[in-house]
Design a protein around this motif. Structure first.
Motif, PDB file in Angstrom:
ATOM      1  N   LYS A  97       0.738  -1.400   0.513  1.00  0.00           N
ATOM      2  CA  LYS A  97       0.169   0.578   0.096  1.00  0.00           C
ATOM      3  C   LYS A  97       1.119   1.286   0.296  1.00  0.00           C
ATOM      4  N   LYS A 107       2.218   2.101  -2.788  1.00  0.00           N
ATOM      5  CA  LYS A 107       1.690   2.141  -4.330  1.00  0.00           C
ATOM      6  C   LYS A 107       0.419   3.585  -4.017  1.00  0.00           C
ATOM      7  N   ASN A 108       0.920   4.325  -2.753  1.00  0.00           N
ATOM      8  CA  ASN A 108       0.983   5.284  -2.153  1.00  0.00           C
ATOM      9  C   ASN A 108       2.277   6.316  -2.601  1.00  0.00           C
ATOM     10  N   LEU A 133      -5.777  -3.913  -3.530  1.00  0.00           N
ATOM     11  CA  LEU A 133      -5.423  -3.609  -1.622  1.00  0.00           C
ATOM     12  C   LEU A 133      -5.995  -3.700  -0.961  1.00  0.00           C
ATOM     13  N   LYS A 134      -7.424  -2.981  -1.243  1.00  0.00           N
ATOM     14  CA  LYS A 134      -8.373  -2.757   0.268  1.00  0.00           C
ATOM     15  C   LYS A 134      -8.434  -4.644   0.451  1.00  0.00           C
TER      16      LYS A 134
END
Length: 207
Positions: free
Chosen positions: A144, A147-148, A188-189
């Motif tokens: 995560k 990706k952020n 990813l959630k």
């Protein structure tokens, strides 16, 4: 022609309803007596507006108005959603290190090393006592964080968790590799720890 007539009657009814209702409120609040039953007229205007409005929106012209309105609403919603989306500003290293310093999945003191060679980024975590499950959970947290971040410069991400066994020795407990194309497809959630083996490009876990 009929649709236009319905449209005109609907609009006139709405204007009349506003005027009659305003007059009704005025005489009610002032205590004066009106010459006409404005409340009744406002109610009749409301009924006429509802009836002819329904008829109008069931005509081809009315349906076109609804379609156009929905399209404009969707465009506004999409524009608003895009404006809320923030372009990541952190480097991958900064994003990952911040996550590893704040994540609750790693319970014990650990050492973190971020390195890169070419287009491959490696995140290596070493500690003495964390469990395999905490390493799996932290893998998802790291994904995560990547990706952020501004991760596009890398084509592959290697995530390694080691056990410090003393005397400067360490044993690899969990190791996974995710290509950029794989990471972009991951949701990813909803990603669970038991899915990592199937989702990763390569995956290793000690027995």
């Amino acid at each position: 022609m009929i649709s236009q007539l319905f449209d005109v009657i609907t609009k006139l009814s709405s204007y009349a309803m506003v005027i009659f209702f305003a007059m009704f409120v005025y005489f009610k609040t002032t205590g004066k007596k009106g010459k006409y039953p404005y409340g009744k007229y406002a109610l009749i205007s409301l009924v006429l507006m509802a009836v002819f409005g329904t008829l109008f929106f069931n005509t081809p012209q009315g349906k076109n108005v609804i379609k156009k309105g929905n399209a404009e609403q969707e465009a506004r919603t999409e524009k608003k959603a895009k404006s809320k989306q923030q372009t990541p500003t952190k480097t991958t290293k900064a994003s990952v290190k911040q996550t590893l310093s704040t994540t609750r999945t790693l319970l014990f003191v650990h050492q973190t090393k971020f390195s890169s060679r070419g287009q491959v980024a490696t995140i290596e975590v070493t500690d003495k006592r964390d469990t395999k499950e905490s390493f799996r959970l932290t893998t998802i947290a790291i994904l995560k964080a990547i990706k952020n971040s501004k991760y596009q410069q890398f084509n592959e991400f290697e995530i390694v968790f080691n056990r410090n066994v003393g005397n400067g020795q360490k044993k690899t407990i969990v190791k996974s590799t995710f290509k950029k194309s794989t990471l972009q497809k991951l949701n990813l959630k909803t990603l669970e720890t038991n899915q990592l083996r199937d989702k990763a490009d390569t995956y290793y876990e000690s027995k």
